[in-house]
Structures are given as C-alpha cells and as structure tokens.
Design a protein around this motif. Sequence first.
Motif, short mmCIF file in Angstrom:
data_model
loop_
_atom_site.label_atom_id
_atom_site.label_comp_id
_atom_site.label_asym_id
_atom_site.label_seq_id
_atom_site.Cartn_x
_atom_site.Cartn_y
_atom_site.Cartn_z
N CYS A 181 0.85 -1.20 0.00
CA CYS A 181 0.00 0.00 0.00
C CYS A 181 0.88 1.25 0.00
CB CYS A 181 -0.90 0.00 1.23
SG CYS A 181 -1.83 1.53 1.42
N CYS B 56 -8.37 0.45 -6.00
CA CYS B 56 -7.00 0.54 -5.49
C CYS B 56 -6.04 0.84 -6.65
CB CYS B 56 -6.61 -0.78 -4.80
SG CYS B 56 -4.87 -0.81 -4.34
N ILE B 57 -5.20 1.86 -6.44
CA ILE B 57 -4.24 2.32 -7.46
C ILE B 57 -3.32 1.18 -7.90
CG2 ILE B 57 -2.13 3.75 -7.61
CD1 ILE B 57 -4.68 5.37 -7.96
N CYS C 212 -9.42 3.95 -2.62
CA CYS C 212 -10.02 2.72 -2.11
C CYS C 212 -11.19 3.03 -1.17
CB CYS C 212 -8.96 1.90 -1.36
SG CYS C 212 -8.02 2.89 -0.20
N CYS D 231 -2.02 6.34 -0.65
CA CYS D 231 -2.41 7.43 -1.57
C CYS D 231 -3.09 8.56 -0.80
CB CYS D 231 -3.39 6.92 -2.61
SG CYS D 231 -2.89 5.42 -3.43
FE1 SF4 Z 1 -3.28 1.73 -0.45
FE2 SF4 Z 1 -4.55 0.93 -2.72
FE3 SF4 Z 1 -5.82 2.51 -0.97
FE4 SF4 Z 1 -3.75 3.51 -2.42
S1 SF4 Z 1 -5.74 2.81 -3.21
S2 SF4 Z 1 -4.17 3.82 -0.20
S3 SF4 Z 1 -2.46 1.70 -2.55
S4 SF4 Z 1 -5.11 0.40 -0.59
#
Ligand code: SF4
Length: 424
Positions: free
Chosen positions: A4, A65-66, A12, A7
């Motif tokens: 993770c 999720c990115i 998410c 971000c």
């Molecule tokens: Fe973490 Fe994915 Fe949420 Fe970004 S989108 S904060 S990588 S869980």
Amino acid sequence: AARCIECKNKPCMKGCPVHVKIPEFIHLLKEGNIKAAYDKIAEDSNLPAICGRVCPQEDQCEKYCIRGIKGEPVSIGALERFVGDWGMANHAFNANRAPSNGKKVAVVGAGPSGLTCASDLAKLGYDVTIFEAFHKPGGVLIYGIPEFRLPKGLVGDEIKELEKLGVKFEMNVLVGKSMTVDELLKEDGFSAIFIGSGAGLPSFMNVPGENLNGVYSANEYLTRSNLMKAYDPNSPTPIKRGGKVAVVGAGNVAMDAARTALRLGADEAIIVYRRGREEMPARHEESENAEEEGVKVMLLTAPLEVLGNEDYKVTGLRCQKMELGEPDASGRRRPVPVKGSEFTLDVNTVVVAIGQSPNPLIRSTTPDLQTQKWGGIIVDEATMATSKQGVYAGGDAVTGAATVILAMGAGKTAAHAIDEYLKK
Ligand code: SF4
Ligand code: FAD
C-alpha cells in the motif's frame, strides 16, 4: 500491507460503502500496531472479521486501489479479515457505553443491519431490545451463508459482545404476528423502532411442478441445513440428501446452495442459468470456488417444468436452451428460447435461487408505513426515517437483497438519526 502506497486521495475508501479508513488502518498494520488498526476499522465497521470474509471487495475498495491499475490491487479484504480475527481473538471490541438515558428502542430483526443499529444505540446509552423471529440471532449470517464461508462461531462472538453492551434479545418473536409495530410504540414503551427484517421472501419460477416434493427455495434449503441441522438424518426437518441436484439461478445464493448440496452428499450439483457466463450475478470468487469443488454450470438453459412421479417426488427438470438477444431493461442481454431445444435433466432435487424480496408481514400490519410496489420500505436515505414517525428501517428490507456491508451502513446511519430524533 507493505504494497500500500498510502495514496493521499484514498481512492479505495471511496469504494467502501461505510468508508473504512483503509490507508490509515493499513499504515498502522505496517507499523505492527494491530490493536490500533482494529480500532481504526471499528470507527466505521462493526463486524470486520465478517466483512473481511463476505464483502465483494473486487467491486468495492479493491476495484479502486491504485495498485490494481498495473497488477494486483492491495488485498484489502484479506487484511481486514486478519485484523478482524485478531480483534476477536483478543477481545478488542469497544464495549464502552454512555450512561443509560432511560429511553427504550426496539430493533426488529437480528441480521447485520439490526445488530449494527443496536450496538451503536447501546453505546450511546439507549436501552435496546432486539426482536427476532428465529431462535438464533445473526440473520442471513447464521441461516443463509454456510459455515464453510463464514464460521458461525465468529457471528456468535459478535453477538456476545452486544450482550456485554446490555442489548437484550427476544427470540422467536415475529413482529406483525406476536405484536405489531404500533403496539411496540404505544403499549410497550419504545420511543423509536428500527426495522431490519431483511428480504426473506423467496421468488419462484412459476412453472408447473414447482410444488412437488423435492423442490426447495434456496432460503429453505440453506436455513434447514445451517440452522435446523437438516444434515443430521434424525433431524425433524430433514432435506433430501444425495442424488442429483439442480440449482436454478447463478447468484451468490445459488453458489452457496450448490456447494451445500455437494457437502450433503449429492452425486452432482448443477447450476442451471438462462443467460451466459458474463451475466452470472455471483462474485467471480464464489463461482470459481464452486466449480473448483465440482459444481457444474449449465448456461443458456431455462427450466420449463419440474417433473414428478405418482408419489409427487421430483424425477427431472424439463429445460430449454436459450440464446442471447438484445439487452433488456437491466442492461443484460435478454435470453431468447431456441426452438426445438427442449431436454430433460435427470435430477431428484431442485433448489430455486432466483431472488428474494421483503416479507409483507410488517407492511401489512403497519398501515402508515409506505413501501415500494415490490415491498421495500421507503426511507429518507440520509436518516433511514420511514413515513411513520419514530420508525426507521434499513438493510435488505429497504433495498431488497443486497450486501452485508450496505445493511451495516444503513444500521449505523439509522442509529445516529434515532439518537438525534430522541434527543430533541
Ligand atoms: Fe493503499 Fe490501494 Fe488505498 Fe492507495 S488505493 S491507499 S495503494 S489500498
Ligand atoms: P437479514 O440478514 O436478512 O436479517 C433479517 C432478520 O430479521 C432475520 O434474522 C429474520 O429472521 C428477521 N425477521 C424478519 N422478519 C421479522 C419479523 N417480522 N419479526 C422479527 N424478526 C424478523 N452479502 C454479502 O455481502 N456477501 C455475501 O457473500 C453474501 N452471501 C449471501 C448468501 C446468501 C445465501 C444470502 C441469502 C445472502 C447473502 N448475502 C451476502 C446478502 C446479505 O446476507 C444480506 O444483504 C444481509 O444479511 C442483509 O442484512 P439485513 O440485516 O438487512 O437482513
């Protein structure tokens, strides 16, 4: 957790119906502070060990999720499950409650919406009683979703935590029969009511032979197996075991029924679905698990008639092949019968899993409660207030068959709105 990247704009979280603070809890987990991670999730979700198992994360948090853009998303659901399990094992549940304010609130139904609403109200100092039709609390978590997907011990542990908060459970009480909503308000001294009675009324195919011995709604089949110990041949409510089982429908409920049939000793369990694989409403994970276990999937097939013998026992399912035509109102391609394609499936049990709607009992005994034509209770979405003063509703009773997390979210919103209403 280490994948993770925390971000800043938290995409998410936007995918989570109750807005669990995902990057924050993962950050705490990375630091090794599991208790703090549990407390962070608990700010927004009351049942993390359960949601970690049954939430459709691929359509919610993980979908946004990115890290999923170029590869696999962070396994947010698995992390939530880990933290939730740790919380259960270490009794991390926050059982602090405000001093009693002397006001009584009734909750109808002990499913995830009712349990969440009761928990939040009890913490705010209300005297909460849950009225539940069955002999065990938990709603679909207990009688619908099978043990192999959701261990019942977990649900039982969550319920014990509610008891510690002082929530009272009145089991085997069918509101609308044992007493009405009006009686609870006027005679039993409840200042407000939350209706979380779910969507337990099964839909049927309306084809000939549907009342034969050996045809079950998925609700009945799963309830008898999960709650009434029908897997025990000496059970007073046995279900047919063994033989070939056709399960009509291709949603999560159908997958649970087919997998249960195999566990009950069926020689074959066949999903019969009138559309194609892409249109199957079940979570990909659920259909994949079912097929891995040996469930067969018969696509583009519609039942026409359940066949039986002179003892009214099921002997087969007459079906017709379908092809996909133009999209219908649901946006999915409409199944069109293929002429001359009729055939008979040799089965001795048919389980119908084509949807559920709210039971009409409460609406038919509460005249001033406005409902949709299909039975869903009409609410103000910001507060979950119904058309009847002091009565709130949420979960499947409002939305029709949906998800655990949406039901919990509705219970939470209603608890805070009930608090505002009773503080006035
Ligand atoms: Fe973490 Fe994915 Fe949420 Fe970004 S989108 S904060 S990588 S869980
Ligand atoms: P319910 O869980 O239905 O609880 C309602 C409760 O109210 C029941 O205990 C009922 O007995 C009681 N009740 C009803 N009428 C009365 C009355 N008149 N008086 C007193 N009590 C009453 N969702 C997911 O997110 N993930 C999944 O994997 C998933 N799998 C599912 C599998 C199955 C087999 C089924 C049936 C559903 C599944 N769902 C899943 C959907 C999810 O379980 C529901 O959306 C959720 O349980 C709804 O919660 P609820 O509190 O609104 O109602």
